[in-house]
Design a protein around this motif. Structure first.
Motif, mmCIF file in Angstrom:
data_model
loop_
_atom_site.group_PDB
_atom_site.id
_atom_site.type_symbol
_atom_site.label_atom_id
_atom_site.label_comp_id
_atom_site.label_asym_id
_atom_site.label_seq_id
_atom_site.Cartn_x
_atom_site.Cartn_y
_atom_site.Cartn_z
ATOM 1 N N MET A 50 0.827 -1.198 0.000
ATOM 2 C CA MET A 50 0.000 0.000 0.000
ATOM 3 C C MET A 50 0.860 1.246 0.000
ATOM 4 O O MET A 50 1.966 1.253 0.564
ATOM 5 C CB MET A 50 -0.924 -0.004 1.223
ATOM 6 N N SER A 51 0.384 2.281 -0.631
ATOM 7 C CA SER A 51 0.964 3.611 -0.550
ATOM 8 C C SER A 51 -0.191 4.576 -0.304
ATOM 9 O O SER A 51 -1.360 4.186 -0.401
ATOM 10 C CB SER A 51 1.689 3.974 -1.854
ATOM 11 N N PRO A 52 0.096 5.837 -0.002
ATOM 12 C CA PRO A 52 -1.008 6.785 0.178
ATOM 13 C C PRO A 52 -1.832 6.995 -1.090
ATOM 14 O O PRO A 52 -2.933 7.542 -1.024
ATOM 15 C CB PRO A 52 -0.290 8.076 0.589
ATOM 16 N N GLY A 53 -1.312 6.553 -2.244
ATOM 17 C CA GLY A 53 -2.051 6.728 -3.499
ATOM 18 C C GLY A 53 -2.705 5.476 -4.027
ATOM 19 O O GLY A 53 -3.483 5.536 -4.991
ATOM 20 N N GLY A 54 -2.408 4.317 -3.445
ATOM 21 C CA GLY A 54 -2.983 3.085 -3.973
ATOM 22 C C GLY A 54 -2.741 1.908 -3.057
ATOM 23 O O GLY A 54 -1.909 1.961 -2.149
ATOM 24 N N VAL A 55 -3.485 0.826 -3.301
ATOM 25 C CA VAL A 55 -3.357 -0.374 -2.479
ATOM 26 C C VAL A 55 -3.608 -1.593 -3.349
ATOM 27 O O VAL A 55 -4.447 -1.572 -4.244
ATOM 28 C CB VAL A 55 -4.338 -0.336 -1.285
ATOM 29 N N ARG A 56 -2.834 -2.653 -3.094
ATOM 30 C CA ARG A 56 -3.019 -3.929 -3.800
ATOM 31 C C ARG A 56 -3.646 -4.912 -2.831
ATOM 32 O O ARG A 56 -3.188 -5.072 -1.702
ATOM 33 C CB ARG A 56 -1.681 -4.439 -4.324
ATOM 34 N N LEU A 57 -4.720 -5.579 -3.277
ATOM 35 C CA LEU A 57 -5.510 -6.447 -2.417
ATOM 36 C C LEU A 57 -5.510 -7.887 -2.896
ATOM 37 O O LEU A 57 -5.494 -8.150 -4.104
ATOM 38 C CB LEU A 57 -6.965 -5.973 -2.373
ATOM 39 N N THR A 58 -5.558 -8.803 -1.943
ATOM 40 C CA THR A 58 -5.895 -10.198 -2.209
ATOM 41 C C THR A 58 -7.359 -10.369 -1.836
ATOM 42 O O THR A 58 -7.759 -10.046 -0.711
ATOM 43 C CB THR A 58 -5.030 -11.150 -1.365
ATOM 44 N N CYS A 59 -8.157 -10.852 -2.780
ATOM 45 C CA CYS A 59 -9.586 -10.980 -2.525
ATOM 46 C C CYS A 59 -10.185 -11.971 -3.512
ATOM 47 O O CYS A 59 -9.555 -12.346 -4.506
ATOM 48 C CB CYS A 59 -10.289 -9.626 -2.645
#
Length: 208
Positions: A50-59
């Motif tokens: 994660m960064s303040p501009g984006g996030v990568r998710l497992t879902c």
């Protein structure tokens, strides 16, 4: 006609460059949470980085590119964004946040990244109590219901006695509260909540 001299644009200051880097630096962090797609369906998720501009998710449930998503992440809270790209087992979200909110997320990520190395206390370690009503029903993703009894509970999780031990990592509902099985012990399981219980609701009269 005298032409005005064209001056080169001033270079950003060191402080401005540092602030920009801080806003966009990506941190590997594993946070549990939930997300809501545009059709208002909700699912559990876990962050990869994660960064303040984006996030990568497992879902499990993927949306569409540019679809609006609302996220609720432990330690971070509620954030919004749009799906930027689809990935194996999840997707990446481009966050929509004010500069103030991005700076707050940057501070939270910095604390999370340094927590272990600096020996800081873990944010989800809370006081435990035993509620007045200890009986509860566990609802698995398959729809199966399992009776359980609360041993003790904190704002971030619960210890339960149950005759059935779902596999580690299983997502389930403890009453109406979403969580994930994180440990076994003799005669029971430990469940970590997707989001902590609000402090004003955390008392011996609470019901899950």
């Amino acid at each position: 006609m005298i032409e005005a001299a064209v001056r080169p644009a001033p270079k950003p200051s060191r402080e401005a460059r540092a602030a920009d880097l801080r806003r966009h630096q990506r941190v590997k962090v594993s946070l549990l949470g939930r997300y809501m797609l545009a059709d208002r369906r909700e699912f559990p998720c876990q962050t990869v980085d994660m960064s303040p501009g984006g996030v990568r998710l497992t879902c499990a449930a993927l949306g569409e590119i540019e679809e609006r998503v609302v996220l609720y992440l432990e330690h971070i809270g509620r954030i919004e964004g749009t799906i930027a790209r689809l990935l194996p087992g999840g997707f990446a979200v481009r966050l929509s946040a004010t500069l103030r909110k991005r700076d707050k997320i940057a501070s939270q990520l910095t604390w999370l990244a340094n927590r272990d190395s600096l020996g800081l206390p873990e944010g989800r370690t809370h006081e435990r109590l035993t509620p007045h009503v200890t009986g509860v029903v566990l609802r698995l993703e398959s729809g199966r219901e399992v009776a359980a009894r609360i041993i003790d509970i904190s704002m971030s999780g619960v210890a339960l006695t149950t005759a059935t031990a779902p596999p580690l990592g299983t997502s389930l509902m403890v009453g109406r509260t979403p969580g994930r099985v994180v440990r076994y012990f003799e005669g029971g399981i430990g469940v970590h909540f997707m989001l902590p219980i609000s402090p004003d609701l955390f008392h011996e009269g609470l019901t899950l």
